[in-house]
Design an enzyme around this catalytic site. Structure first.
Site, PDB file in Angstrom:
ATOM      1  N   ARG A  96       0.824  -1.225   0.000  1.00  0.00           N
ATOM      2  CA  ARG A  96       0.000   0.000   0.000  1.00  0.00           C
ATOM      3  C   ARG A  96       0.853   1.268   0.000  1.00  0.00           C
ATOM      4  NH1 ARG A  96      -4.447  -1.275   4.469  1.00  0.00           N
ATOM      5  NH2 ARG A  96      -2.498  -1.762   5.505  1.00  0.00           N
ATOM      6  N   LYS A 112       2.149 -19.579   5.008  1.00  0.00           N
ATOM      7  CA  LYS A 112       1.457 -20.005   6.207  1.00  0.00           C
ATOM      8  C   LYS A 112       1.276 -18.805   7.131  1.00  0.00           C
ATOM      9  CE  LYS A 112       3.816 -21.164   9.857  1.00  0.00           C
ATOM     10  NZ  LYS A 112       4.584 -20.032  10.381  1.00  0.00           N
ATOM     11  N   HIS A 170       5.519 -26.746  10.077  1.00  0.00           N
ATOM     12  CA  HIS A 170       6.917 -27.150   9.888  1.00  0.00           C
ATOM     13  C   HIS A 170       7.247 -28.498  10.535  1.00  0.00           C
ATOM     14  CE1 HIS A 170       7.335 -23.171   8.399  1.00  0.00           C
ATOM     15  NE2 HIS A 170       7.578 -22.554   9.530  1.00  0.00           N
TER      16      HIS A 170
HETATM   17  C1  BG6 Z   1       8.189 -19.159  10.658  1.00  0.00           C
HETATM   18  C2  BG6 Z   1       7.546 -18.855  11.975  1.00  0.00           C
HETATM   19  O1  BG6 Z   1       7.319 -19.912   9.843  1.00  0.00           O
HETATM   20  O2  BG6 Z   1       9.391 -19.890  10.878  1.00  0.00           O
HETATM   21  C3  BG6 Z   1       8.499 -18.079  12.864  1.00  0.00           C
HETATM   22  O3  BG6 Z   1       6.358 -18.101  11.755  1.00  0.00           O
HETATM   23  C4  BG6 Z   1       9.811 -18.801  12.992  1.00  0.00           C
HETATM   24  O4  BG6 Z   1       7.917 -17.863  14.147  1.00  0.00           O
HETATM   25  C5  BG6 Z   1      10.368 -19.182  11.633  1.00  0.00           C
HETATM   26  O5  BG6 Z   1      10.711 -17.946  13.661  1.00  0.00           O
HETATM   27  C6  BG6 Z   1      11.583 -20.075  11.780  1.00  0.00           C
HETATM   28  O6  BG6 Z   1      12.183 -20.257  10.514  1.00  0.00           O
HETATM   29  P1  BG6 Z   1      13.742 -20.591  10.393  1.00  0.00           P
HETATM   30  O7  BG6 Z   1      13.934 -20.914   8.954  1.00  0.00           O
HETATM   31  O8  BG6 Z   1      14.465 -19.370  10.837  1.00  0.00           O
HETATM   32  O9  BG6 Z   1      13.982 -21.752  11.308  1.00  0.00           O
END
Ligand code: BG6
Length: 488
Positions: A51, A146, A238
């Site tokens: 925006r 997500k 995840h």
């Molecule tokens: C995201 C979460 O999907 O993954 C976060 O919303 C989290 O809260 C992140 O910190 C972790 O990703 P990575 O790749 O840094 O382990």
């Protein structure tokens, strides 16, 4: 000799939420790296949408700063910036959409990727606008970040609404954990070797641990996070995806549906956790003030500026998969913010040897362990027992057969988003979640959330910089096991 990565066909990638944290910190750097590696043709375009009132030059200046801070090479960054464009649009207002559609029509043959890096409540408005302008036609794909909803009902609503504009085959639900190098390696290890598959079952595996620990707190994301919590933010997506990659049956090929069919079967085989057993099988925590990386840090409720929230910043739980391969094998899952170190790993612990031939003087016989480290320093270690070298009687030692990727291949590991964005351009959804997987994951998570809400109990406090509430240690120790502690 390793072959150079193959270029993809020219594309237009539109990032909704183009000035947001994910776009600037992850998506633009990922695209830059693939460009610098020669995989992205110069006629491709990356169009940031938000925006804010910016023009192309303003957006390029914003991106340039982030890319140079990220270690980008000055001249390559400047070449990459020529691909960037910007349009100011509001999904809830008509203004600007016709001009945007005209911009898109300049390259009718390009693959079109619409990356929705926005709050999920804008997904449907954006998709409707794209549909009204015919931008869902041809080689068009939509990427959904997500969380897809906050429970099964809201996920279904989003999927139904998006599905009225984009077919399932055009819809890419991204889970960036599936793009991590170690996760790919788990596939190679399991299905590219004969050594592991015969042992990969309840007869030989004692238990599996999956830990995703972060040192960061919720910080700026507290408003989003307080509506989510660790189960929705990390476990439902995840961690369950990692569990699926460990536990699925060998797919017949790497084709998208062959892999996703097998993952789906795992999700559907998870034993329910509900109000009858949640108190025994789950532990929720919320951090209090403490320390992180040598600095004192505030507690969750202080960051939220509200002292009533029951949102968990930590969860540990014991899951089980009710099928022949995994019957009776616990999968201990844990994740949290403000833990002592940033580490994500999958630990497969094998059963003890059935009978020891060694004297007590040889020392204890440890169980074999396969440790797949996702971050930091991605690697795989297989812990085995050997004889301590030299004279002095037969003494046993537990050592790791070590596979450190950076050392072995001398390459910097690509970020998960680099692989996944190009998979969307190539039209390969293998590493993206199909609608039925998202639904099955919510079907398992919803009763846990309901049981916690029903109990009315607050999460257990833990001090920032510790491994969560002591009940999380008790969860696994009750079963005579311990969380993996080898950090080397
Ligand atoms: C995201 C979460 O999907 O993954 C976060 O919303 C989290 O809260 C992140 O910190 C972790 O990703 P990575 O790749 O840094 O382990």
């Amino acid at each position: 000799m390793t072959a150079s990565p193959q270029p993809v066909e020219p594309f237009d990638l539109v990032i909704f939420g183009g000035t947001g944290d994910l776009a600037v910190r992850k998506l633009l750097p990922a695209l830059y790296h693939r460009y610098a590696d020669g995989q992205i043709p110069d006629t491709s375009r990356v169009i940031g949408i938000a925006r804010e009132m910016l023009d192309d030059d303003g957006y390029r200046a914003h991106a340039r700063k982030a890319l140079l801070e990220n270690g980008g090479d000055k001249s390559k960054v400047d070449d990459f910036l020529k691909l960037l464009h910007y349009r100011s649009l509001d999904a809830r207002k008509d203004e600007g959409w016709d001009a945007f559609a005209a911009l898109m029509s300049e390259q009718p043959g390009h693959v079109r990727v619409f990356y929705l890096s926005t709050s999920p409540d804008l997904f449907v408005d954006i998709c409707n606008r794209l549909g009204e302008h015919g931008l869902n036609q041809g080689k068009a794909r939509v990427v959904l970040e997500k969380p897809i909803g906050r429970d099964l009902a809201s996920a279904n609503q989003i999927n139904d609404d998006v599905g009225r504009v984009f077919d399932e085959s055009q819809t890419y639900r991204i889970d960036h954990y599936l793009g991590k190098e170690t996760v790919q390696n788990l596939l190679a290890l399991r299905f590219g070797n004969v050594l592991f598959e015969p042992l990969w079952n309840a007869e030989h595996i004692d238990h599996v641990q999956i830990t995703v620990a972060e040192t960061l707190g919720v910080g700026q994301r507290v408003a989003y996070y307080d509506h989510a919590g660790a189960l929705r933010d990390m476990v439902q997506n995840h961690i369950l995806q990692l569990l699926c990659m460990v536990a699925m049956e060998p797919p017949s090929s790497l084709s998208p549906d062959a892999v996703r069919d097998e993952k789906l079967k795992v999700l559907r085989s998870l034993k329910p956790i509900d109000e009858s057993n949640a108190a025994q099988l789950t532990v929720r925590g919320q951090y209090r003030a403490g320390a992180a990386e040598g600095q004192s840090v505030a507690g969750y409720l202080d960051e939220l500026k509200d002292h009533k929230s029951h949102t968990e910043s930590f969860v540990a739980l014991k899951a089980e998969i009710a099928n022949w391969r995994w019957a009776g094998v616990p999968f201990y899952l844990r994740t949290g913010k403000r833990l002592p170190e940033r580490v994500s790993e999958i630990v497969v612990v094998f059963k003890p040897v059935p009978h020891s031939i060694f004297d007590a003087s040889a020392g204890p016989l440890a169980q074999n362990r396969l440790v797949l480290r996702l971050q930091p320093d991605e690697n795989i270690k297989l812990w085995v027992t050997i004889k301590h070298p030299g004279p002095g009687g037969l003494r046993l030692r537990h050592v790791s057969l070590d596979m450190s990727f950076a050392e072995a291949f001398g390459v910097q590991q690509p970020d998960a988003y680099e692989r996944l964005i190009l998979d969307v351009v190539r039209g390969n959804p293998t590493l993206f979640m199909r609608r039925d997987e998202v639904e099955a994951a919510w079907r398992w998570a919803d009763p846990i959330l309901a049981a916690w809400a029903e109990s009315g109990e607050a999460p257990r406090p833990y001090t920032a910089g510790t491994w969560g509430p002591s009940a999380a240690v008790a969860l696994i120790e009750r079963d005579g096991r311990t969380w993996n502690e080898d950090s080397d």
